[in-house]
Scaffold this active site. Structure first.
Site, PDB file in Angstrom:
ATOM      1  N   TRP A 138      19.620 -39.079 -13.898  1.00 28.72           N
ATOM      2  CA  TRP A 138      18.360 -38.373 -13.693  1.00 28.72           C
ATOM      3  C   TRP A 138      17.217 -39.217 -14.214  1.00 28.72           C
ATOM      4  O   TRP A 138      17.374 -39.904 -15.229  1.00 28.72           O
ATOM      5  CB  TRP A 138      18.360 -37.019 -14.388  1.00 28.72           C
ATOM      6  CG  TRP A 138      19.422 -36.110 -13.890  1.00 28.72           C
ATOM      7  CD1 TRP A 138      20.564 -35.749 -14.532  1.00 28.72           C
ATOM      8  CD2 TRP A 138      19.446 -35.428 -12.629  1.00 28.72           C
ATOM      9  NE1 TRP A 138      21.288 -34.887 -13.756  1.00 28.72           N
ATOM     10  CE2 TRP A 138      20.626 -34.678 -12.585  1.00 28.72           C
ATOM     11  CE3 TRP A 138      18.579 -35.376 -11.535  1.00 28.72           C
ATOM     12  CZ2 TRP A 138      20.978 -33.890 -11.485  1.00 28.72           C
ATOM     13  CZ3 TRP A 138      18.926 -34.594 -10.454  1.00 28.72           C
ATOM     14  CH2 TRP A 138      20.108 -33.861 -10.432  1.00 28.72           C
ATOM     15  N   GLU A 195       0.828  -1.209   0.000  1.00 33.67           N
ATOM     16  CA  GLU A 195       0.000   0.000   0.000  1.00 33.67           C
ATOM     17  C   GLU A 195       0.860   1.256   0.000  1.00 33.67           C
ATOM     18  O   GLU A 195       0.535   2.262  -0.646  1.00 33.67           O
ATOM     19  CB  GLU A 195      -0.890   0.031   1.250  1.00 33.67           C
ATOM     20  CG  GLU A 195      -1.848  -1.143   1.376  1.00 33.67           C
ATOM     21  CD  GLU A 195      -1.232  -2.302   2.156  1.00 33.67           C
ATOM     22  OE1 GLU A 195      -0.054  -2.623   1.926  1.00 33.67           O
ATOM     23  OE2 GLU A 195      -1.932  -2.896   2.979  1.00 33.67           O
ATOM     24  N   ARG A 204      12.027 -24.463  -5.029  1.00 35.26           N
ATOM     25  CA  ARG A 204      13.039 -24.126  -4.023  1.00 35.26           C
ATOM     26  C   ARG A 204      13.051 -22.632  -3.752  1.00 35.26           C
ATOM     27  O   ARG A 204      13.176 -22.191  -2.614  1.00 35.26           O
ATOM     28  CB  ARG A 204      14.424 -24.566  -4.506  1.00 35.26           C
ATOM     29  CG  ARG A 204      14.610 -26.070  -4.507  1.00 35.26           C
ATOM     30  CD  ARG A 204      16.029 -26.418  -4.925  1.00 35.26           C
ATOM     31  NE  ARG A 204      16.226 -27.860  -5.002  1.00 35.26           N
ATOM     32  CZ  ARG A 204      17.368 -28.432  -5.389  1.00 35.26           C
ATOM     33  NH1 ARG A 204      18.409 -27.668  -5.740  1.00 35.26           N
ATOM     34  NH2 ARG A 204      17.486 -29.738  -5.419  1.00 35.26           N
ATOM     35  N   ALA A 222       7.688 -40.992   6.532  1.00 35.88           N
ATOM     36  CA  ALA A 222       7.529 -40.595   7.945  1.00 35.88           C
ATOM     37  C   ALA A 222       6.624 -39.369   8.050  1.00 35.88           C
ATOM     38  O   ALA A 222       5.734 -39.309   8.907  1.00 35.88           O
ATOM     39  CB  ALA A 222       8.899 -40.322   8.564  1.00 35.88           C
ATOM     40  N   LEU A 249      20.694 -28.481  -2.657  1.00 31.39           N
ATOM     41  CA  LEU A 249      19.358 -27.970  -2.327  1.00 31.39           C
ATOM     42  C   LEU A 249      19.284 -26.449  -2.378  1.00 31.39           C
ATOM     43  O   LEU A 249      18.510 -25.828  -1.657  1.00 31.39           O
ATOM     44  CB  LEU A 249      18.891 -28.493  -0.956  1.00 31.39           C
ATOM     45  CG  LEU A 249      18.762 -30.008  -0.846  1.00 31.39           C
ATOM     46  CD1 LEU A 249      18.323 -30.399   0.564  1.00 31.39           C
ATOM     47  CD2 LEU A 249      17.758 -30.558  -1.860  1.00 31.39           C
ATOM     48  N   GLU A 303      12.749 -32.624  -0.067  1.00 34.52           N
ATOM     49  CA  GLU A 303      13.283 -33.448  -1.162  1.00 34.52           C
ATOM     50  C   GLU A 303      14.032 -34.572  -0.483  1.00 34.52           C
ATOM     51  O   GLU A 303      15.157 -34.387  -0.023  1.00 34.52           O
ATOM     52  CB  GLU A 303      14.223 -32.637  -2.071  1.00 34.52           C
ATOM     53  CG  GLU A 303      13.512 -31.634  -2.950  1.00 34.52           C
ATOM     54  CD  GLU A 303      14.429 -31.029  -4.025  1.00 34.52           C
ATOM     55  OE1 GLU A 303      15.239 -31.772  -4.608  1.00 34.52           O
ATOM     56  OE2 GLU A 303      14.311 -29.822  -4.256  1.00 34.52           O
TER      57      GLU A 303
HETATM   58  C1  AOF Z   1       0.127  -5.094   4.510  1.00 30.76           C
HETATM   59  N1  AOF Z   1       0.741  -4.907   3.326  1.00 30.76           N
HETATM   60  O1  AOF Z   1       2.330  -5.390   1.852  1.00 30.76           O
HETATM   61  C2  AOF Z   1       2.257  -6.649   3.831  1.00 30.76           C
HETATM   62  C3  AOF Z   1       1.572  -6.850   5.060  1.00 30.76           C
HETATM   63  O2  AOF Z   1       7.167  -6.148   9.967  1.00 30.76           O
HETATM   64  P1  AOF Z   1       6.266  -5.525   8.964  1.00 30.76           P
HETATM   65  O3  AOF Z   1       5.966  -4.072   9.268  1.00 30.76           O
HETATM   66  O4  AOF Z   1       6.728  -5.722   7.534  1.00 30.76           O
HETATM   67  O5  AOF Z   1       4.848  -6.248   9.104  1.00 30.76           O
HETATM   68  C4  AOF Z   1       4.706  -7.556   8.664  1.00 30.76           C
HETATM   69  C5  AOF Z   1       3.272  -7.975   8.830  1.00 30.76           C
HETATM   70  O6  AOF Z   1       2.435  -7.077   8.087  1.00 30.76           O
HETATM   71  C6  AOF Z   1       3.002  -9.347   8.263  1.00 30.76           C
HETATM   72  O7  AOF Z   1       3.140 -10.341   9.256  1.00 30.76           O
HETATM   73  C7  AOF Z   1       1.559  -9.237   7.808  1.00 30.76           C
HETATM   74  O8  AOF Z   1       0.667  -9.366   8.893  1.00 30.76           O
HETATM   75  C8  AOF Z   1       1.517  -7.814   7.313  1.00 30.76           C
HETATM   76  N2  AOF Z   1       1.966  -7.803   5.916  1.00 30.76           N
HETATM   77  N3  AOF Z   1       0.521  -6.073   5.342  1.00 30.76           N
HETATM   78  O9  AOF Z   1      -0.797  -4.345   4.852  1.00 30.76           O
HETATM   79  C9  AOF Z   1       1.790  -5.636   2.941  1.00 30.76           C
HETATM   80  N4  AOF Z   1       3.342  -7.369   3.490  1.00 30.76           N
HETATM   81 ZN    ZN Z   2       1.050  -2.919   6.001  1.00 27.35          ZN
END
Ligand code: AOF
Ligand code: ZN
Length: 361
Positions: free
Chosen positions: A172, A54, A186, A299, A206, A291
């Site tokens: 492979w 945002e 990955r 398991a 890996l 992998e």
């Molecule tokens: C949003 N917009 O683009 C993302 C969000 O440590 P911070 O400030 O980067 O916060 C991470 C947390 O913010 C993440 O765990 C999730 O809840 C939210 N991510 N939120 O509004 C974003 N990446």
């Molecule tokens: Zn945010």
């Protein structure tokens, strides 16, 4: 929500996907700002610690954000993490309406972001293309709601389900196209997990080698008795965790000297798989890809911990007595693993199966 909203959210999802390989431990999030039916600004989250989607979009929009609609693939955050709350930024910018694809499962947000926007008089909606948005952040949702990562097993096998000769040779079976596709699995993973059997037989790295993503997944080796040789190729790249079930001071010291972190998580003489996943969750791992050979894959399956099984099946026959995909130890066919969802697509000459077991709503 009206039909005209959908293309804007689709675009926001496309932008979010640009962070597929880089946002960990944060979710992948995209945002578009729309005025008079036209996109005036876009943003996506690239890396933890950097601005959220945002904020990038609002910066690009400038004064034009006043009165506009913001489409975000995840509820705007309401908390101070590494960065300040996006809800406050949207309010300050004078946005009139916010459409989110889904609520943020992070308990620090969980509806508070939308509530704060609504309290400020902004029109708020949530749930547009929610399934797509959840899918993009399946690992983040898993960690937030279950404290553990999304666990994916990757297997390469022949048409008759063989993964290696009895002597261990496995390189492979699948095509170069499949192996290139595995590089993408990955790259989106926070951690790669394998067993000591695979390390001793294949000496794998890996790592992500086909393209640069500015990080490597943590590489985790399940090695009950610490048999891992300090000369293993895995240790050539930093970020290796060896998990044992039995302490051995001399071997631990040798592995630590070779750069590995060693951790003991025993249960009944073996590595406690659930404890391991919870530990990886604590470390911020959203998606973990296994992998490994039939023993470790079996398991995880027997413990009911497999969320997704990706199988690259090559149109070749290997026959008996080669190794199979997993030691499931079934006593009856009523116990066979039945996915709740199946997808398949061609990858070069191979067939890629994605079987889903976990977190169906
Ligand atoms: C949003 N917009 O683009 C993302 C969000 O440590 P911070 O400030 O980067 O916060 C991470 C947390 O913010 C993440 O765990 C999730 O809840 C939210 N991510 N939120 O509004 C974003 N990446
Ligand atoms: Zn945010």
């Amino acid at each position: 929500m009206s039909l005209p909203d959908e293309p804007f959210m689709r675009r926001a999802l496309e932008l979010a996907a640009r962070g597929l390989y880089t946002t960990t431990p944060n979710p992948r999030v995209g945002c578009v700002i729309v005025r008079d039916g036209k996109i005036i600004a876009e943003g996506w989250h690239e890396r933890a610690g950097e601005p959220h989607a945002e904020v990038h979009a609002l910066r690009a929009a400038g004064e034009l954000a006043r009165g506009a609609t913001a489409y975000v693939t995840l509820e705007p955050c309401s908390h101070h993490g590494r960065t300040p709350p996006c809800a406050d930024a949207l309010i300050a910018a004078g946005v009139a309406r916010v459409v989110a694809a889904m609520q943020d499962p992070n308990p620090q947000v969980a509806g508070n972001g939308l509530a704060r926007l609504a309290a400020a008089g902004i029109a708020v909606e949530s749930g547009l293309l929610e399934a797509e948005a959840r899918e993009l952040n399946i690992g983040f949702v898993s960690r937030m709601t279950r404290d553990r990562p999304w666990l994916r097993i990757k297997t390469g096998c022949s048409l008759d389900g063989r993964t290696a000769l009895p002597n261990g040779q496995s390189q492979w079976i699948t095509s170069p196209e499949s192996r290139a596709d595995v590089q993408k699995l990955r790259a989106r993973s926070c951690a790669m997990l394998t067993g000591i059997g695979t390390v001793l037989a294949d000496d794998p790295q890996l790592t992500v080698r086909d393209f640069a993503i500015g990080r490597q997944p943590l590489r985790v080796v399940l090695d009950s008795r610490l048999r891992m040789p300090p000369s293993a190729k895995l240790l050539q790249t930093p970020g290796v965790l060896v998990v044992c079930a039995e302490e051995n001071a001399a071997r631990r010291t040798a592995l630590e000297a070779a750069g590995a972190e060693v951790m003991c998580l025993p249960v009944n003489g073996r590595v406690d798989l659930m404890a391991l996943l919870l530990e990886l969750g604590r470390r911020g791992c959203n998606e973990v890809t296994v992998e490994a050979g039939a023993e470790l894959a079996g398991a995880f399956a027997r413990a009911g911990l497999v969320d997704e099984w990706v199988i690259y099946q090559a149109p070749v026959l290997i026959g008996d007595p080669a190794k199979g995909v997993a030691n499931l130890g079934l006593a009856s066919l009523t116990e066979k693993l039945c996915p709740t969802r199946v997808e398949k697509e061609a990858v070069g000459p191979d067939l890629k199966w994605a079987l889903r077991f976990g977190m169906e709503e």
